[in-house]
Every structure is written in C-alpha cells, then in structure tokens.
Design a protein around this motif. Structure first.
Motif, mmCIF file in Angstrom:
data_model
loop_
_atom_site.group_PDB
_atom_site.id
_atom_site.type_symbol
_atom_site.label_atom_id
_atom_site.label_comp_id
_atom_site.label_asym_id
_atom_site.label_seq_id
_atom_site.Cartn_x
_atom_site.Cartn_y
_atom_site.Cartn_z
ATOM 1 N N ARG A 59 35.592 -28.259 -24.533
ATOM 2 C CA ARG A 59 36.568 -28.425 -23.467
ATOM 3 C C ARG A 59 36.324 -27.454 -22.325
ATOM 4 N NH1 ARG A 59 41.199 -25.931 -22.113
ATOM 5 N NH2 ARG A 59 41.196 -24.667 -24.016
ATOM 6 N N LEU A 60 36.074 -26.168 -22.644
ATOM 7 C CA LEU A 60 35.842 -25.185 -21.590
ATOM 8 C C LEU A 60 34.620 -25.556 -20.755
ATOM 9 C CD1 LEU A 60 36.511 -21.742 -23.339
ATOM 10 C CD2 LEU A 60 37.996 -22.976 -21.752
ATOM 11 N N GLY A 61 33.555 -25.990 -21.445
ATOM 12 C CA GLY A 61 32.342 -26.372 -20.738
ATOM 13 C C GLY A 61 32.537 -27.580 -19.849
ATOM 14 N N HIS A 62 33.239 -28.595 -20.357
ATOM 15 C CA HIS A 62 33.476 -29.806 -19.570
ATOM 16 C C HIS A 62 34.372 -29.524 -18.370
ATOM 17 C CE1 HIS A 62 31.289 -32.534 -22.082
ATOM 18 N NE2 HIS A 62 32.021 -32.290 -23.152
ATOM 19 N N GLU A 63 35.412 -28.716 -18.568
ATOM 20 C CA GLU A 63 36.317 -28.409 -17.457
ATOM 21 C C GLU A 63 35.597 -27.606 -16.376
ATOM 22 O OE1 GLU A 63 39.615 -26.464 -19.272
ATOM 23 O OE2 GLU A 63 40.530 -28.323 -20.010
ATOM 24 N N PHE A 64 34.751 -26.667 -16.801
ATOM 25 C CA PHE A 64 33.959 -25.907 -15.832
ATOM 26 C C PHE A 64 33.049 -26.846 -15.048
ATOM 27 C CE2 PHE A 64 29.602 -24.177 -15.339
ATOM 28 C CZ PHE A 64 29.825 -23.341 -14.256
ATOM 29 N N ALA A 65 32.350 -27.742 -15.753
ATOM 30 C CA ALA A 65 31.436 -28.671 -15.082
ATOM 31 C C ALA A 65 32.177 -29.553 -14.087
ATOM 32 C CB ALA A 65 30.711 -29.533 -16.115
ATOM 33 N N SER A 66 33.393 -29.959 -14.440
ATOM 34 C CA SER A 66 34.182 -30.792 -13.531
ATOM 35 C C SER A 66 34.568 -30.022 -12.272
ATOM 36 C CB SER A 66 35.437 -31.297 -14.255
ATOM 37 O OG SER A 66 36.258 -32.041 -13.385
ATOM 38 N N ARG A 67 35.027 -28.781 -12.436
ATOM 39 C CA ARG A 67 35.403 -27.977 -11.263
ATOM 40 C C ARG A 67 34.193 -27.684 -10.390
ATOM 41 N NH1 ARG A 67 38.031 -25.140 -15.296
ATOM 42 N NH2 ARG A 67 36.689 -23.320 -15.036
ATOM 43 N N TYR A 68 33.077 -27.382 -11.019
ATOM 44 C CA TYR A 68 31.842 -27.086 -10.289
ATOM 45 C C TYR A 68 31.402 -28.316 -9.489
ATOM 46 C CZ TYR A 68 26.975 -25.430 -9.648
ATOM 47 O OH TYR A 68 25.765 -25.039 -9.136
ATOM 48 N N THR A 69 31.428 -29.486 -10.125
ATOM 49 C CA THR A 69 31.006 -30.717 -9.460
ATOM 50 C C THR A 69 31.900 -31.028 -8.273
ATOM 51 O OG1 THR A 69 30.158 -31.585 -11.569
ATOM 52 C CG2 THR A 69 30.544 -33.175 -9.802
ATOM 53 N N THR A 70 33.203 -30.856 -8.454
ATOM 54 C CA THR A 70 34.136 -31.087 -7.363
ATOM 55 C C THR A 70 33.882 -30.128 -6.207
ATOM 56 O OG1 THR A 70 35.849 -31.915 -8.866
ATOM 57 C CG2 THR A 70 36.575 -31.088 -6.723
ATOM 58 N N ARG A 71 33.599 -28.877 -6.531
ATOM 59 C CA ARG A 71 33.422 -27.854 -5.493
ATOM 60 C C ARG A 71 32.097 -27.996 -4.748
ATOM 61 N NH1 ARG A 71 32.223 -25.105 -1.992
ATOM 62 N NH2 ARG A 71 32.649 -22.898 -1.598
ATOM 63 N N PHE A 72 31.012 -28.314 -5.469
ATOM 64 C CA PHE A 72 29.687 -28.266 -4.856
ATOM 65 C C PHE A 72 29.011 -29.623 -4.723
ATOM 66 C CE2 PHE A 72 30.323 -24.070 -6.902
ATOM 67 C CZ PHE A 72 30.335 -23.308 -5.743
ATOM 68 N N GLY A 73 29.657 -30.669 -5.184
ATOM 69 C CA GLY A 73 29.114 -32.002 -4.977
ATOM 70 C C GLY A 73 27.987 -32.384 -5.896
ATOM 71 N N ARG A 74 27.749 -31.593 -6.935
ATOM 72 C CA ARG A 74 26.733 -31.948 -7.927
ATOM 73 C C ARG A 74 27.058 -31.196 -9.210
ATOM 74 N NH1 ARG A 74 21.179 -28.753 -6.187
ATOM 75 N NH2 ARG A 74 21.788 -26.685 -6.903
ATOM 76 N N PRO A 75 26.685 -31.744 -10.362
ATOM 77 C CA PRO A 75 27.004 -31.061 -11.621
ATOM 78 C C PRO A 75 26.160 -29.812 -11.795
ATOM 79 C CG PRO A 75 25.682 -33.011 -12.048
ATOM 80 C CD PRO A 75 26.027 -33.052 -10.585
ATOM 81 N N PRO A 76 26.656 -28.840 -12.556
ATOM 82 C CA PRO A 76 25.871 -27.620 -12.801
ATOM 83 C C PRO A 76 24.756 -27.871 -13.804
ATOM 84 C CG PRO A 76 27.863 -27.569 -14.118
ATOM 85 C CD PRO A 76 27.954 -28.818 -13.270
ATOM 86 N N GLY A 77 23.764 -26.994 -13.801
ATOM 87 C CA GLY A 77 22.806 -26.982 -14.891
ATOM 88 C C GLY A 77 23.481 -26.446 -16.144
ATOM 89 N N ARG A 78 22.689 -26.231 -17.192
ATOM 90 C CA ARG A 78 23.296 -25.871 -18.471
ATOM 91 C C ARG A 78 23.132 -24.398 -18.834
ATOM 92 N NH1 ARG A 78 25.316 -30.399 -21.434
ATOM 93 N NH2 ARG A 78 26.131 -28.785 -22.818
ATOM 94 N N SER A 79 22.781 -23.530 -17.881
ATOM 95 C CA SER A 79 22.637 -22.121 -18.245
ATOM 96 C C SER A 79 23.158 -21.172 -17.173
ATOM 97 C CB SER A 79 21.172 -21.794 -18.567
ATOM 98 O OG SER A 79 21.064 -20.488 -19.099
ATOM 99 N N HIS A 80 22.415 -20.969 -16.091
ATOM 100 C CA HIS A 80 22.726 -19.869 -15.181
ATOM 101 C C HIS A 80 23.974 -20.078 -14.342
ATOM 102 C CE1 HIS A 80 20.206 -16.301 -15.234
ATOM 103 N NE2 HIS A 80 19.266 -17.061 -15.754
ATOM 104 N N ALA A 81 24.370 -21.297 -14.092
ATOM 105 C CA ALA A 81 25.649 -21.500 -13.406
ATOM 106 C C ALA A 81 26.780 -20.945 -14.269
ATOM 107 C CB ALA A 81 25.871 -22.987 -13.118
ATOM 108 N N GLY A 82 26.717 -21.248 -15.574
ATOM 109 C CA GLY A 82 27.735 -20.748 -16.501
ATOM 110 C C GLY A 82 27.675 -19.247 -16.686
ATOM 111 N N ILE A 83 26.461 -18.685 -16.767
ATOM 112 C CA ILE A 83 26.322 -17.229 -16.907
ATOM 113 C C ILE A 83 26.971 -16.522 -15.720
ATOM 114 C CG2 ILE A 83 24.706 -15.283 -16.949
ATOM 115 C CD1 ILE A 83 22.678 -17.086 -18.292
ATOM 116 N N SER A 84 26.636 -16.956 -14.518
ATOM 117 C CA SER A 84 27.153 -16.297 -13.316
ATOM 118 C C SER A 84 28.670 -16.426 -13.229
ATOM 119 C CB SER A 84 26.501 -16.894 -12.072
ATOM 120 O OG SER A 84 25.104 -16.658 -12.088
ATOM 121 N N TYR A 85 29.179 -17.587 -13.599
ATOM 122 C CA TYR A 85 30.626 -17.809 -13.602
ATOM 123 C C TYR A 85 31.298 -16.875 -14.607
ATOM 124 C CZ TYR A 85 35.032 -20.360 -14.281
ATOM 125 O OH TYR A 85 36.351 -20.703 -14.398
#
Length: 605
Positions: free
Chosen positions: A479-505
């Motif tokens: 759930r945490l991963g999916h919700e993060f990906a949804s917020r990221y996609t909404t904010r930046f117009g594309r889905p995040p990758g599966r590592s460094h976007a999450g690390i930085s966040y």
C-alpha cells in the motif's frame, strides 16, 4: 516566451525549441515567471499558453491541478502539474511540465481526445461529431480505452482519468460539462493577471529555511537516475512543507549538478555547497563518493548517500569518529552475487526452474573502485550448493560500444544456467540483452539494479519480458509503495522507477523526523545521533543503520526482523510490469519461465 539557456556539459550552450524537456517554474499573479529549473541539460521554453493557464489556476485559488497540454508548437504532448507555491515571499503557481513523456495506460493522442470528451460527459455521437469521425470509430476507441484502464464502463474511465490528470487542454470543443471541472475553471480564468499577492507564511515567520544540499547527476550515465533522485526529494519536501515544515521552518533544496563519472569536479562541487551553509548533504552514487565524503567530513556536515558500497562502509567503519555523520541509505552491493546464487538455488530446489547446467556466471563492471559484488563469498556459497560460479569482466566505460555485447557472446558459448549482469547502468544491460537475444540459449538472465531506472524500459522495450532483476533496495509493491507511486505520477506526469525515487523520498522524511526532535538542527552531532538511532518504515522498506558502517540493514543478512531491515528485492518483468517475486513476505507474484527458454518436457519443472 521564457527561454532558459543551459550548457551541454562541453561548454556549449544555445537557445531553441525541442521536443523533449522537463521544467519547473513559478508563475506569479502578474504573469512574471521566476525560479526556473530544468531536469535536462537542454534548452527549454515555457510557452505563453502555459503561463496563462497557471494564471488561471491562481485566479481560481485551487490547491492543485493536472492535465495534458496538447498545444505545443512541436506537436509534443506535455504533462502538466500545477500546485500552490511561493517565490521570494509571493504566492505563485508552481508549474511542472514534462514534454515528450509517454502517456499512462499507453494512451494514443486520439484516445486522449476521446477520454477528455468522456470526462466532459459527451455521448458517442457528440464525440464523433467533435472529432469528425464515425460513431463506430468512437465506439472502437472507447472499447480500447476501457481495456487499457481495465474499466467496466466509460464512467469509470472518465473518473480514473480525471484523478490522474489525463484530460487534454485545449478542450476539443466547448461543452457545459467542462465548466464544473477544476481544469475547466482554470481555462475559464486563463490569462487573468493581478497584483502580486503575499504568501501566507509558514508558522514562525522570519526563521531561516533548512537547506538540503543535493549532489544530483545532471549529465552522463546518471542523468535519468538523477531525475528520479530529484523528483523523489522534491515530493517529500513539498509534503513536509505543506504540513508546516520543521518547527515552522521551510525545507529547501540546493541542487549541485555533476557527472557521476567525473571525479575531478566532485570536491569542488561539495565545497560549493558548503560555502552556502547547507544543513546536510545528500548524494546518490558516485564513482568517487569517497572524495565527497572526505570534503563533508572536514566540516562535520552530515552526509547521506546511497552508493550501496561495502567499500564505503568499510571506510566509514575504519574511522568512526571522523565519519560519524556518514550514512548509507541502502544495503551493501556485496550482497548482490550471493543473493543471485541463493535465488537460483531456491528456483532449482523448489522445481520452479530446471537449470541447463551447474554453471552460474557473473558479468561485472570493472572500473569503479567502490564497487564490490561479493564474488568471493558467492563463490563459496555456490560450491556449497552444487554450482560452479565463474566471472566475466566487462568494461563500463561510457565510450565502450561492444564490451557487454562481447560478454554476451562469451556467455552464449558456455553452458551457463544463469547469468547475473553486474552493472548499474541501463545501456550495459541493453547491449548485453540485444546481443544475447539474437541467438538466445536457455540461460536465465538476472539483472541488477539498472531495470529500476525508467530508461531501461525505453532501451530494452518488450525484449525485457521475462528478465529477473534485483536491487539491494527497491520500492515495495504494498500500500505504501502504491500510494507513493500514485502521488509521484500525479506530481511529475510519469511513474517513478523502483529504487532511487523511493530512496530520496524516504531520506528526506527520515531527516525531517530527526530534525523534528531537535531545537538546533545545526548541532550536527545531535543530528547524527538521531539518524543512527532511526527506526523508519518508508516506501522502500524499513530503515535502521548498522553500527560503525552506517549502512541500512538488509533483511535476511543484516537482520531477520522486517521492521528493521530492507528486502533484497527481486522482480521479474511480466506482461510489461515489474512484479516483485521475492522475498516471499513482500512478493506480489511468482516466477515465470522467460519466453526465450523452451518449455520443458511434460512432467519436468
């Protein structure tokens, strides 16, 4: 038009119109544009039409809006997100626009028009009239769109599309249904200019902001990952500031761009940040991470990196007092080869896979001194489990056009059951995969890290189907991963990758947690002590740090407590998606036989 001049890293610069760009800008009430940043080393233009739409956003006083702008003169589609912001004490429309990115759900431009008209509530006949096509053609488009959205009806498509900003502007026609939408109100008020309005400040006005100095790749092989790092941190900062910051103090980020392979500039870049009195330095991975660490340690400034390097961990452990402020926000790279062996053993012993031989091979990059995949330990483990582990060296130079293709030929010539591609860079993997799949053998391909970067899919495309890959730290499929990906996609117009976007966040949130416990965030010893004791569950799993080395604990090797350690995440590309298949407690799917490996005889696994 607002033009941004940027250098290409070779001392050349220019101004022009391009098809692909990504830009952040603040638009003020009077139409002026300020604080422009580009995530690409290219010339960018912010079109006047987008400035007018941002002004419409300010006039309607909305919190956020997302849409796809179709009016770019090059014909490029532009994903746009606008949120409330501020610049120099004035309220602003913080506009983030990305041109040239693919649309979610693989929508075509025509399908975007259809979806937009569905959002406006138009019937099929009205859509057909608007687009000058037959009703049957519109029905076909709607059927395709419903399948792509996995939606039972057109209303569900419209709702989902509106939620993630898949509505095209300018609208294909004027319809009453658009006026009630947030994007409709924005269009209605587009271009409205007024006096600059003061921002309602965070509590404790007048306090100095907390500044994160971020070492971010803006050129070379790390560019695509640099965008991931930057966006993940930005999202976290925006969320924290929206909640009031840290004790009323706003967090800001001071970005220092570099090339991960250029060691000569690392020390100067860190020194430049230190002169700006930043409160912490963050970094991804650098060939010369040790130089950056040395520069920061002289001043005692906390240094938070994600190089996944056992070599750096040993450096930190060698002098705990000098490097007490250095923390590695991911487990060690020395786990890669052993986990490769362990995963292949599990597949074999559980009869999910029948290996073609007893040989396993690691193809590894050979130039970065801070990289150690743990080959010695993996060789011992392989022997214990009935395997023979061999290695192939491949240069990872940026100007190498054949090293990884040659490695593929060498692997193909041997009876290798599975091969680990030991490089952090997507072009190396693409080169190997392209060469290997021209005449594939029944060798299982196991990549590390690089498929976590969106550039991998662009380079390999559908040839990635069936590839297994692993990372010492990856965004979970929970759930945490999916919700993060949804917020990221909404904010930046594309889905995040599966590592460094999450690390930085996660890293920004961990820093905020530590700062929130202190009255003086310039007390670097106190900050260091809080980070050393951190227990935090982020989108990339649980964070706690090993004593002395200060690297994140890995589940199954550093700790068996999932509340204290991160999974060595293993995925497989299945139907174009990265499906997490190990460890079992976090898996969202199971291993499948790759398409290039022939089906076994009846009765065999």
């Amino acid at each position: 038009m607002v033009r941004v001049r940027l250098e290409d890293g070779m001392g050349k610069s220019g101004i022009g119109l391009i098809h692909q760009w990504s830009i952040d800008a603040h638009v003020l009430h009077d139409g002026s544009v300020a604080h422009i940043e580009s995530a690409e080393l290219r010339d960018c233009i912010l079109p006047p039409a987008l400035v007018d739409l941002a002004l419409g956003f300010l006039a309607e006083n909305d919190e956020h809006v997302n849409f796809v702008w179709t009016g770019h003169p090059t014909g490029a589609l532009v994903r746009v997100a606008i949120t409330k912001g501020k610049y120099a004490g004035f309220a602003s429309a913080h506009l983030h626009a990305t041109a040239g990115a693919e649309l979610p759900f693989a929508l075509t431009r025509r399908e975007l028009d259809v979806v937009t008209l569905l959002i406006g509530g138009l019937a099929s006949t009205a859509i057909a009239e608007s687009l000058s096509v037959s009703t049957r053609t519109v029905t076909t488009h709607i059927d395709h769109v419903m399948r792509k959205f996995d939606a039972p009806n057109r209303s569900t498509v419209a709702t989902r599309a509106l939620d993630i900003g898949l509505v095209g502007l300018p609208f294909p026609l004027s319809a009453p249904g658009f006026e009630t939408l947030r994007v409709g109100r924005l269009v209605r008020s587009a271009g409205t200019r007024g006096p600059r309005k003061r921002w309602n400040p965070l509590p404790a006005a007048g306090t100095q902001p907390i500044v994160i100095g971020a070492l971010v790749p803006v050129a070379g092989r790390g560019l695509d990952d640099g965008v991931e790092m930057l966006n993940g941190a930005r999202l976290a900062i925006e969320e924290i500031n929206a909640r009031g910051g840290i004790h009323g103090r706003e967090i800001r980020m001071e970005v220092a761009g570099l090339d991960i392979d250029e060691s000569a500039s690392v020390r100067a870049t860190v020194d430049e940040l230190l002169r700006k009195k930043i409160d912490v330095i963050t970094s991804g991975y650098l060939a010369s991470q040790d130089l950056a660490i040395e520069a920061a340690s002289v001043e005692g400034v906390p240094f938070m990196h994600s190089s996944a390097s056992s070599v750096i961990g040993k450096l930190v452990a060698s002098n705990p007092e000098r490097y007490k402020g250095v923390f590695q926000f991911c487990p060690s790279d020395a786990l890669y080869a052993s986990n490769f062996v362990a995963f292949m053993t599990k597949l074999r012993d559980s009869r999910q896979w029948t290996p073609s031989s007893e040989r396993l091979t690691v193809v590894q990059q050979s130039l970065w001194e801070i990289v150690d995949f743990g080959i010695d330990a993996a060789t011992r483990l392989a022997a214990e489990q009935g395997w023979e582990l061999t290695t192939v060296d491949a240069l990872d130079r940026r100007d190498s056009t054949s090293a990884w293709a040659s490695a593929a030929h060498e692997v193909r010539a041997t009876r290798t059951a599975a091969v680990m591609l030991g490089s952090f860079f997507a072009p190396d993997h693409a080169q190997f995969i392209d060469s290997f799949l021209t005449e594939p053998t029944d060798t299982l391909l196991y990549s590390i890290y690089a498929p976590s970067v969106p550039a991998f899919r662009r380079l390999v495309d559908d040839r990635s189907e069936g590839i297994v890959w692993a990372t010492t730290t990856g965004t979970y499929s929970d759930r945490l991963g999916h919700e993060f990906a949804s917020r990221y996609t909404t904010r930046f117009g594309r889905p995040p990758g599966r590592s460094h976007a999450g690390i930085s966040y996660d890293r920004v949130h961990i820093l905020a947690q530590a700062w929130g416990q202190l009255t003086d965030i310039r007390d670097f010893d106190a900050v260091t002590a809080r980070i050393a004791d951190v227990r935090y569950r982020g989108v990339n799993g649980a964070y706690s740090f090993a004593p002395y080395e200060h690297s994140t604990l890995s589940y199954g090797s550093g700790s068996w407590d999932p509340s204290l350690s991160q999974a060595h995440a293993t995925y497989q590309v299945q139907n174009g998606r990265n499906v997490m298949i190990a460890p079992a407690i976090y898996a969202s799917g199971t291993f499948r036989r790759p398409p290039w490996i022939p089906a076994p005889p009846d009765g065999a696994p």
